[in-house]
Design a protein around this motif. Structure first.
Motif, PDB file in Angstrom:
ATOM      1  N   TYR A   1      -6.786  -5.444   9.733  1.00  0.00           N
ATOM      2  CA  TYR A   1      -7.809  -4.427   9.970  1.00  0.00           C
ATOM      3  C   TYR A   1      -9.219  -4.857   9.565  1.00  0.00           C
ATOM      4  N   GLY A   2      -9.391  -6.110   9.166  1.00  0.00           N
ATOM      5  CA  GLY A   2     -10.723  -6.601   8.855  1.00  0.00           C
ATOM      6  C   GLY A   2     -11.116  -6.403   7.405  1.00  0.00           C
ATOM      7  N   ARG A   3     -12.311  -6.860   7.082  1.00  0.00           N
ATOM      8  CA  ARG A   3     -12.763  -6.863   5.691  1.00  0.00           C
ATOM      9  C   ARG A   3     -13.423  -5.566   5.247  1.00  0.00           C
ATOM     10  N   ASN A   4     -13.512  -4.603   6.120  1.00  0.00           N
ATOM     11  CA  ASN A   4     -14.040  -3.295   5.744  1.00  0.00           C
ATOM     12  C   ASN A   4     -12.915  -2.497   5.092  1.00  0.00           C
ATOM     13  N   ILE A   5     -12.767  -2.670   3.787  1.00  0.00           N
ATOM     14  CA  ILE A   5     -11.643  -2.074   3.061  1.00  0.00           C
ATOM     15  C   ILE A   5     -12.016  -0.662   2.619  1.00  0.00           C
ATOM     16  N   PRO A   6     -11.247   0.347   2.998  1.00  0.00           N
ATOM     17  CA  PRO A   6     -11.591   1.734   2.651  1.00  0.00           C
ATOM     18  C   PRO A   6     -11.485   1.999   1.149  1.00  0.00           C
ATOM     19  N   LYS A   7     -12.219   2.999   0.705  1.00  0.00           N
ATOM     20  CA  LYS A   7     -12.263   3.320  -0.726  1.00  0.00           C
ATOM     21  C   LYS A   7     -10.896   3.636  -1.335  1.00  0.00           C
ATOM     22  N   PRO A   8     -10.019   4.383  -0.648  1.00  0.00           N
ATOM     23  CA  PRO A   8      -8.713   4.662  -1.272  1.00  0.00           C
ATOM     24  C   PRO A   8      -7.917   3.394  -1.576  1.00  0.00           C
ATOM     25  N   VAL A   9      -8.023   2.391  -0.704  1.00  0.00           N
ATOM     26  CA  VAL A   9      -7.329   1.127  -0.966  1.00  0.00           C
ATOM     27  C   VAL A   9      -7.953   0.450  -2.173  1.00  0.00           C
TER      28      VAL A   9
ATOM     29  N   LEU B   1      -5.960   7.934   7.352  1.00  0.00           N
ATOM     30  CA  LEU B   1      -7.391   7.854   7.604  1.00  0.00           C
ATOM     31  C   LEU B   1      -7.699   8.108   9.078  1.00  0.00           C
ATOM     32  N   GLU B   2      -6.902   7.528   9.964  1.00  0.00           N
ATOM     33  CA  GLU B   2      -7.130   7.725  11.395  1.00  0.00           C
ATOM     34  C   GLU B   2      -6.939   9.185  11.797  1.00  0.00           C
ATOM     35  N   ALA B   3      -5.996   9.874  11.141  1.00  0.00           N
ATOM     36  CA  ALA B   3      -5.725  11.266  11.484  1.00  0.00           C
ATOM     37  C   ALA B   3      -6.580  12.250  10.701  1.00  0.00           C
ATOM     38  N   GLY B   4      -7.327  11.764   9.712  1.00  0.00           N
ATOM     39  CA  GLY B   4      -8.119  12.645   8.866  1.00  0.00           C
ATOM     40  C   GLY B   4      -7.268  13.520   7.972  1.00  0.00           C
ATOM     41  N   ALA B   5      -6.077  13.065   7.625  1.00  0.00           N
ATOM     42  CA  ALA B   5      -5.152  13.861   6.808  1.00  0.00           C
ATOM     43  C   ALA B   5      -5.557  13.818   5.340  1.00  0.00           C
ATOM     44  N   SER B   6      -5.413  14.957   4.657  1.00  0.00           N
ATOM     45  CA  SER B   6      -5.765  15.021   3.236  1.00  0.00           C
ATOM     46  C   SER B   6      -4.706  15.713   2.392  1.00  0.00           C
ATOM     47  N   ASP B   7      -3.656  16.211   3.021  1.00  0.00           N
ATOM     48  CA  ASP B   7      -2.609  16.884   2.257  1.00  0.00           C
ATOM     49  C   ASP B   7      -1.639  15.861   1.701  1.00  0.00           C
ATOM     50  N   GLY B   8      -0.793  16.303   0.762  1.00  0.00           N
ATOM     51  CA  GLY B   8       0.248  15.423   0.233  1.00  0.00           C
ATOM     52  C   GLY B   8      -0.289  14.401  -0.744  1.00  0.00           C
TER      53      GLY B   8
ATOM     54  N   ALA C   1       2.553   0.891   2.235  1.00  0.00           N
ATOM     55  CA  ALA C   1       1.424   1.570   1.598  1.00  0.00           C
ATOM     56  C   ALA C   1       0.142   1.375   2.399  1.00  0.00           C
ATOM     57  N   ALA C   2      -0.066   0.160   2.888  1.00  0.00           N
ATOM     58  CA  ALA C   2      -1.260  -0.095   3.705  1.00  0.00           C
ATOM     59  C   ALA C   2      -1.230   0.743   4.977  1.00  0.00           C
ATOM     60  N   GLU C   3      -0.067   0.805   5.624  1.00  0.00           N
ATOM     61  CA  GLU C   3       0.032   1.575   6.859  1.00  0.00           C
ATOM     62  C   GLU C   3      -0.033   3.078   6.600  1.00  0.00           C
ATOM     63  N   TYR C   4       0.432   3.515   5.450  1.00  0.00           N
ATOM     64  CA  TYR C   4       0.303   4.922   5.053  1.00  0.00           C
ATOM     65  C   TYR C   4      -1.172   5.310   5.024  1.00  0.00           C
ATOM     66  N   VAL C   5      -1.986   4.480   4.388  1.00  0.00           N
ATOM     67  CA  VAL C   5      -3.420   4.759   4.317  1.00  0.00           C
ATOM     68  C   VAL C   5      -4.041   4.711   5.706  1.00  0.00           C
ATOM     69  N   LYS C   6      -3.704   3.704   6.478  1.00  0.00           N
ATOM     70  CA  LYS C   6      -4.265   3.559   7.811  1.00  0.00           C
ATOM     71  C   LYS C   6      -3.973   4.782   8.674  1.00  0.00           C
TER      72      LYS C   6
ATOM     73  N   ARG D   1       2.906   5.118   9.809  1.00  0.00           N
ATOM     74  CA  ARG D   1       1.663   5.827  10.130  1.00  0.00           C
ATOM     75  C   ARG D   1       1.947   7.242  10.632  1.00  0.00           C
ATOM     76  N   GLU D   2       2.980   7.365  11.447  1.00  0.00           N
ATOM     77  CA  GLU D   2       3.342   8.685  11.987  1.00  0.00           C
ATOM     78  C   GLU D   2       3.793   9.630  10.886  1.00  0.00           C
ATOM     79  N   LEU D   3       4.712   9.162  10.046  1.00  0.00           N
ATOM     80  CA  LEU D   3       5.288  10.031   9.020  1.00  0.00           C
ATOM     81  C   LEU D   3       4.353  10.257   7.847  1.00  0.00           C
ATOM     82  N   ALA D   4       3.392   9.359   7.647  1.00  0.00           N
ATOM     83  CA  ALA D   4       2.388   9.581   6.612  1.00  0.00           C
ATOM     84  C   ALA D   4       1.558  10.819   6.910  1.00  0.00           C
ATOM     85  N   VAL D   5       1.456  11.156   8.179  1.00  0.00           N
ATOM     86  CA  VAL D   5       0.704  12.335   8.600  1.00  0.00           C
ATOM     87  C   VAL D   5       1.612  13.561   8.684  1.00  0.00           C
ATOM     88  N   THR D   6       2.783  13.408   9.293  1.00  0.00           N
ATOM     89  CA  THR D   6       3.654  14.561   9.512  1.00  0.00           C
ATOM     90  C   THR D   6       4.511  14.921   8.304  1.00  0.00           C
ATOM     91  N   ASP D   7       4.791  13.945   7.449  1.00  0.00           N
ATOM     92  CA  ASP D   7       5.628  14.200   6.271  1.00  0.00           C
ATOM     93  C   ASP D   7       5.186  13.273   5.137  1.00  0.00           C
TER      94      ASP D   7
END
Length: 529
Positions: free
Chosen positions: A145-153, A110-117, A102-107, A71-77
């Protein structure tokens, strides 16, 4: 993989696995060197069997550490992290870590509002390479994370579904044991059929009917596998065994996509010699390896056994299976009869093809301490880390131009071998050496070698002489393969001639000749130019 989706030139090269310089304590109290975030994640990814216990750390602790780093590196790198996840599922052949990652990358993004990369959708799609994996990813997500599955997933899973779903894959993977059936996944992600696969619309509808109306579901007539399977399923039980004994029995089972797992249920009786001999021609290589005991218990003929032996020892089949050598060692250790021993030994040799043939003089140190024996490779494996380390260390020694092979624990001993010997014969000479004193082993056995290789879980008792790598002159490379993936290692990494790799993958082994060619060894998924 169904782990989640169940119903229940004297240049100074660098390695990318790098220490921060901060000194920590290992789990046994020895001095350790903290790795930076990318290095720690790489090490965890290639050596951590998700949800599995280790001798020093619970599976949950390691999983949390893995997820946090992703989750950390999905945002920073994000580019580096996406590259790692794609490599894990591809060349790394590590399904679970890539799906969880991959699931944690998305999580994290999404939490950080990142859109680059690389996009979340692309990363999800990239790690789903087998038809049961979309269900695995969805099951992991909903469990945490529950049954509310985000659109990118959903969109990434839908892309994978269009690539992966076919009649044959439906028969193999769409089973009642799954929490998410193919129909459930289609309902969730609303995957549209691939325009280049005109038959896929009917297949998707059949998957939905099969899930929600199994008694009336009719497979599309255009799919020969599904049609043949339906014909077999419609046969009265008392007529089914005649199919496997018929001259064309093997062909009919293969044409209907009948797996060995499903055959016993279809027969509603024991898997006898005729049943196994009919399904063996359509079984995969590793399925054959896993069922050797069953073949013997059923009395499979010597003629058929010879065919099995030829397949499991065929070099091309071994390469295609992409299995690590310890799979064959485990099979050899539990082989029920001598007729499988030599084919498995051959297969083991073929699976070591990517181990480098190192020039000069090499010291190979294999950890045989207590923690190595108490820790299995995973909860589902019968092979412990001690034997895995021994098999890789022996392979390195046998391939090297001139090598000294040493086992170590509280004490250390040379392990004699001859170049013409098989790996398995040399393995018989290894023992159990109690505690861990890596530093003393290096001090005792290093004699102006051109390199030192250590296969260990990196747990060592404190030594007044310092860490193990300090016992070797700075211009001599020291390579450590860490089988456990703990946060603190026994020595620094990524600077000068000190290199640590996670696990025992072919990709890590290939980095050694790159380093010694005075080139910087980049991450395996990045071209070195």
């Amino acid at each position: 993989m169904a782990r989640f989706n169940t119903r229940a030139a004297k240049a100074q090269p660098t390695s990318r696995v790098t220490s921060t310089g901060r000194v920590l304590r290992t789990f046994q109290g020895g001095r350790g060197h903290e790795r930076d975030a990318r290095s720690e994640l790489f090490l965890l990814a290639v050596s951590n069997f998700v949800s599995q216990q280790t001798f020093y750390e619970t599976g949950a602790d390691r999983d949390d550490r893995f997820a946090r780093l992703v989750r950390e590196l999905a945002v920073t790198d994000p580019a580096w992290t996406a590259g790692l996840l794609g490599w894990l599922r591809g060349a790394g052949n590590l399904r679970t870590a890539s799906v969880v990652g991959a699931a944690e990358y998305v999580k994290g993004r999404l939490e950080a509002g990142a859109s680059d990369g690389p996009s979340n959708r692309q990363v999800v799609d990239s790690v789903l390479q087998r038809p049961d994996e979309p269900g695995e990813l969805l099951a992991y997500w909903t469990a945490l994370y529950g049954r509310n599955i985000p659109k990118p997933v959903k969109r990434g899973v839908a892309d994978a579904v269009r690539r992966l779903y076919s009649g044959k894959s439906l028969l193999k993977y769409d089973t009642a044991s799954k929490g998410y059936r193919f129909g459930d996944i289609l309902n969730l992600v609303h995957a549209a059929p691939d325009p280049d696969k005109p038959w896929q619309g009917e297949l998707f509808q059949y998957a939905l009917d099969r899930r929600h109306n199994p008694d009336t579901a009719v497979p599309p007539a255009s799919d020969r596998v599904l049609t043949a399977h339906r014909e077999l399923m419609a046969l009265p039980v008392e007529e089914r065994r005649a199919v496997v004994t018929a001259p064309d029995g093997a062909e009919r089972l293969a044409a209907a996509g009948m797996t060995w797992e499903a055959l016993a249920g279809w027969l509603q009786g024991p898997m006898d010699r005729a049943a196994w001999e009919a399904v063996i021609p359509s079984m995969g290589t590793m399925a054959l390896v896993r069922n050797l005991r069953n073949f013997d218990e059923a009395g499979v003929s010597d003629e058929v056994a010879a065919q099995v032996a030829a397949r499991i020892s065929d070099p091309a089949e071994v390469v295609r299976s992409r299995q690590f050598p310890f799979r064959y060692l485990a099979a050899y250790q539990h082989a029920p009869s001598l007729r499988w021993s030599y084919p498995l030994e051959q297969a083991l040799g073929h699976s070591l093809a990517n181990v480098p043939a190192l020039p000069g003089r090499t010291l190979v140190l294999v950890d045989r301490s207590g923690s190595m024996f108490y820790s299995q490779l995973s909860d589902r494996s019968e092979l412990n880390r001690a034997d895995a380390a021994a098999i890789f260390g022996t392979a390195l020694a046998l391939r090297a131009a001139d090598a000294d092979l040493v086992e170590f624990g509280t004490s250390s001993n040379p392990v004699p071998f001859r170049k013409e010997e098989s790996v398995l014969k040399v393995l018989e000479r290894f023992g159990d050496l109690g505690g861990t004193d890596t530093t003393e082993a290096v001090r005792r056995h290093y004699r102006e070698h051109d390199r030192v290789l250590i296969v260990t879980d990196e747990q060592y008792a404190y030594s007044r002489h310092g860490d193990p790598t300090e016992q070797v002159p700075s211009h001599i490379p020291v390579y450590t393969w860490n089988l456990a993936g703990y946060r603190a290692g026994h020595g620094p990494s990524g600077k000068g001639n000190r290199h640590t790799f996670g696990g025992l993958s072919d990709a890590a082994f290939r980095m050694v000749p790159l380093l010694e060619a005075a080139r910087d060894a980049d991450w395996p998924w990045v071209s070195t130019g």
